[in-house]
Design an enzyme around this catalytic site. Structure first.
Site, short mmCIF file in Angstrom:
data_model
loop_
_atom_site.label_atom_id
_atom_site.label_comp_id
_atom_site.label_asym_id
_atom_site.label_seq_id
_atom_site.Cartn_x
_atom_site.Cartn_y
_atom_site.Cartn_z
N THR A 204 -34.01 35.97 -142.63
CA THR A 204 -34.73 35.44 -141.46
C THR A 204 -33.98 34.29 -140.77
O THR A 204 -34.23 34.00 -139.61
CB THR A 204 -36.13 34.96 -141.87
OG1 THR A 204 -36.02 34.18 -143.07
CG2 THR A 204 -37.04 36.15 -142.15
N GLU A 205 -33.10 33.62 -141.51
CA GLU A 205 -32.30 32.54 -140.91
C GLU A 205 -30.93 32.49 -141.57
O GLU A 205 -30.84 32.44 -142.79
CB GLU A 205 -32.96 31.17 -141.13
CG GLU A 205 -34.24 30.94 -140.35
CD GLU A 205 -34.73 29.50 -140.53
OE1 GLU A 205 -33.90 28.58 -140.68
OE2 GLU A 205 -35.95 29.30 -140.55
N ASN A 206 -29.89 32.51 -140.75
CA ASN A 206 -28.53 32.29 -141.25
C ASN A 206 -27.66 31.94 -140.06
O ASN A 206 -27.56 32.71 -139.11
CB ASN A 206 -27.99 33.53 -141.97
CG ASN A 206 -26.54 33.39 -142.37
OD1 ASN A 206 -25.68 34.15 -141.92
ND2 ASN A 206 -26.23 32.41 -143.21
#
Length: 305
Positions: A204-206
């Site tokens: 979901t976040e990188n």
């Protein structure tokens, strides 16, 4: 932790050694309630999924041959990811977390552990309340054992008895905390596979931020970061990790916690000083477009028609 332990973020409470654990306890129970609510009321009609998104770095032992360092690295992961994932996937807080916080609480003369406990009914209610696991991941640390002397002031940061180190050769294009260490992501994903029964994973976040201003929008280092980390996800897929999707963080420069507009994670540069907030694509936009179009790395030999 930053909202209830150090007070850096809203609501700005400095409840050292207790606040973060209490807040997390409520989050986990509330998450379970939402999952059950959806499961009983809406799932049959909508056929949707409810999961949780957890952000965690990877902790690598300084000396992989040292059991002490390996144990410290294990504590690093359990005090970050396991804190939330273990109750949801295995029914309770990690044993090492219960042991260390309980031991420190007893040393302080407290009658009960600063880490709250789940009742038998709550453990059953919470376990299995995730149809997928969202993972936010940015960086890695080397970890070793560090015993903190008995402290009258307790802290989530000293409870696990460890120190975090970085390799001076790691690239750090943006803020001081975010080093580019792609191989840590594959290890984190494999840890999740092993610990939690290979759950369905959505990244979901990188991504990576910059603090320097680049008038040419030439974020070559962001391209290299994305390339390195996505490549490690591909390796994890080959390892059998059940990664279903990937989301780069983030589409636009935005308000970044207590850093405000000074830390930029976006693929698109935003001119915050202009009242219309115009958007300008950085070099990483074209690169990421190619990855999306190919649903992977484009073949370098392929000629665009």
């Amino acid at each position: 932790e930053k909202g209830y332990e150090t007070g850096e973020h809203a609501p700005g409470l400095k409840l050292g050694g207790c606040g973060a654990y209490k807040a997390a306890h409520h989050i986990i129970k509330t998450h379970a309630k939402v999952w059950h609510s959806y499961n009983t009321t809406w799932r049959r009609e909508q056929r949707g999924m409810v999961g949780i998104s957890l952000t965690s770095g990877w902790g690598e032992p300084v000396d992989p041959h040292s059991q002490t360092d390996r144990d410290a690295a294990e504590r690093y992961i359990q005090f970050h990811l396991g804190w939330f994932a273990n109750p949801i996937y295995r029914g309770d807080y990690p044993e090492v977390m219960k042991n260390y916080v309980g031991k420190k609480s007893a040393q302080q003369g407290l009658g009960t552990s600063r880490l709250p406990t789940f009742s038998v009914q709550e453990k059953t209610y919470i376990k299995g309340t995730s149809d997928f696991l969202g993972i936010g991941h940015f960086t890695t640390r080397y970890v070793l054992q560090k015993s903190f002397p008995f402290l009258q002031v307790s802290s989530y940061h000293t409870d696990p008895d460890l120190a975090e180190l970085v390799d001076p050769n790691w690239l750090a294009p943006g803020p001081k905390w975010l080093y580019s260490v792609p191989w840590g992501f594959r290890r984190l994903l494999n840890f999740i596979k092993t610990q939690y029964g290979n759950p369905l994973i959505y990244v979901t976040e990188n991504g990576v931020s910059e603090t320097m201003q680049c008038s040419q929008l030439c974020d070559e280092w962001r391209i290299q970061y994305l390339k390195g980390y996505i490549n490690e996800i591909l390796k994890a897929l080959n390892d059998g990790v059940n990664v279903k999707g990937y989301t780069a963080w983030s589409l636009l420069d935005k308000f970044e916690w207590n850093k405000g507009f000074s830390e930029r994670f976006g693929l698109y540069h935003i001119d915050f000083k202009n009242k219309n907030k115009p958007r300008h694509p950085k070099a990483s936009v074209d690169y990421y477009k190619q990855i999306i179009s190919a649903n992977g790395f484009p073949n370098p030999r392929e000629v665009m028609s």
